[in-house]
Enzyme design. Structure first.
Site, short mmCIF file in Angstrom:
data_model
loop_
_atom_site.label_atom_id
_atom_site.label_comp_id
_atom_site.label_asym_id
_atom_site.label_seq_id
_atom_site.Cartn_x
_atom_site.Cartn_y
_atom_site.Cartn_z
N GLU A 298 0.81 -1.22 0.00
CA GLU A 298 0.00 0.00 0.00
C GLU A 298 0.85 1.28 0.00
O GLU A 298 0.52 2.25 -0.67
CB GLU A 298 -0.91 -0.02 1.24
CG GLU A 298 -2.07 0.94 1.16
CD GLU A 298 -3.05 0.68 2.29
OE1 GLU A 298 -3.72 -0.36 2.26
OE2 GLU A 298 -3.12 1.53 3.20
N ASP A 299 1.92 1.28 0.77
CA ASP A 299 2.64 2.54 1.03
C ASP A 299 4.02 2.64 0.39
O ASP A 299 4.65 3.70 0.47
CB ASP A 299 2.82 2.75 2.55
CG ASP A 299 1.50 2.95 3.27
OD1 ASP A 299 0.51 3.27 2.60
OD2 ASP A 299 1.46 2.76 4.50
N ASP B 79 -3.58 -4.07 13.56
CA ASP B 79 -3.37 -2.77 12.92
C ASP B 79 -4.24 -1.70 13.58
O ASP B 79 -3.78 -0.59 13.88
CB ASP B 79 -3.71 -2.91 11.43
CG ASP B 79 -3.33 -1.70 10.60
OD1 ASP B 79 -2.22 -1.17 10.81
OD2 ASP B 79 -4.14 -1.29 9.74
ZN ZN Z 1 -0.72 -0.57 9.33
#
Ligand code: ZN
Length: 179
Positions: free
Chosen positions: A65-66, A122
């Site tokens: 994702e990042d 998370d």
């Molecule tokens: Zn995370």
């Protein structure tokens, strides 16, 4: 096949390098790697160290994702299951934030058992980072907003690990005391 300790150390190093220089949201702008270490350790504790691929996926859960990491790369370097767990925890960043959030709530119950645990860990970590003594109005709003959404996601993930569910309930209590 890597031994458990090698798999987890390799994942930790890879994640630290890929997220290098990134800061996390919330309290004190901690280095992003603190969030990954926390999620991985929650997963290791919750499963009493029995699932190295899950802990490795905890370290890696935000890499697709990042950072410029692909599912294929994770499958090659780690394992197909690690790659698949991380992919399950990856939002489609082409979608607007509200739609990504709506999908997380909708999709949570359909995730694999391991991905559900990563999602709970998370959310515990992200709520914890937003809990501060003496929050400003803006910080309080951010916590309230994140909390309302995270609770819905976790509702679709619970039931697989009593210890992790309890940790999330502790985060709920700490949040309610502030809001
Ligand atoms: Zn995370």
């Amino acid at each position: 096949m890597l031994t458990s300790i090698r798999l987890v150390s390799k994942a930790a190093e890879f994640a630290a390098r890929r997220h290098n220089g990134m800061a996390r949201k919330g309290r004190g702008n901690e280095p992003y790697v603190n969030h990954l270490a926390e999620v991985a350790n929650l997963l290791a504790t919750a499963t009493d160290g029995a699932d190295a691929e899950l802990v490795a996926a905890g370290w890696l859960h935000d890499t697709i994702e990042d950072t410029d990491t692909t599912r294929e790369e994770l499958a090659q370097r780690f394992s197909e299951r690690v790659a698949s767990l991380v992919a399950e925890c990856t939002d489609d960043m082409n979608l607007p934030k509200a739609e990504r959030r709506r999908r997380q709530v909708m999709d949570a119950p359909k995730k694999s058992a391991g991905a559900k645990l990563i999602k709970i860990a998370d959310k515990i970590s992200n709520i914890g980072a937003r809990i501060q003594t003496d929050p400003s109005a803006e910080e309080r709003d951010d916590l309230a907003d994140y909390f309302a959404w995270a609770t819905q996601v976790v509702a679709g993930c619970r039931g697989g690990n009593a210890w992790l569910d309890e940790k999330f309930d502790d985060a709920v209590k700490a949040t309610r005391a502030l809001l």
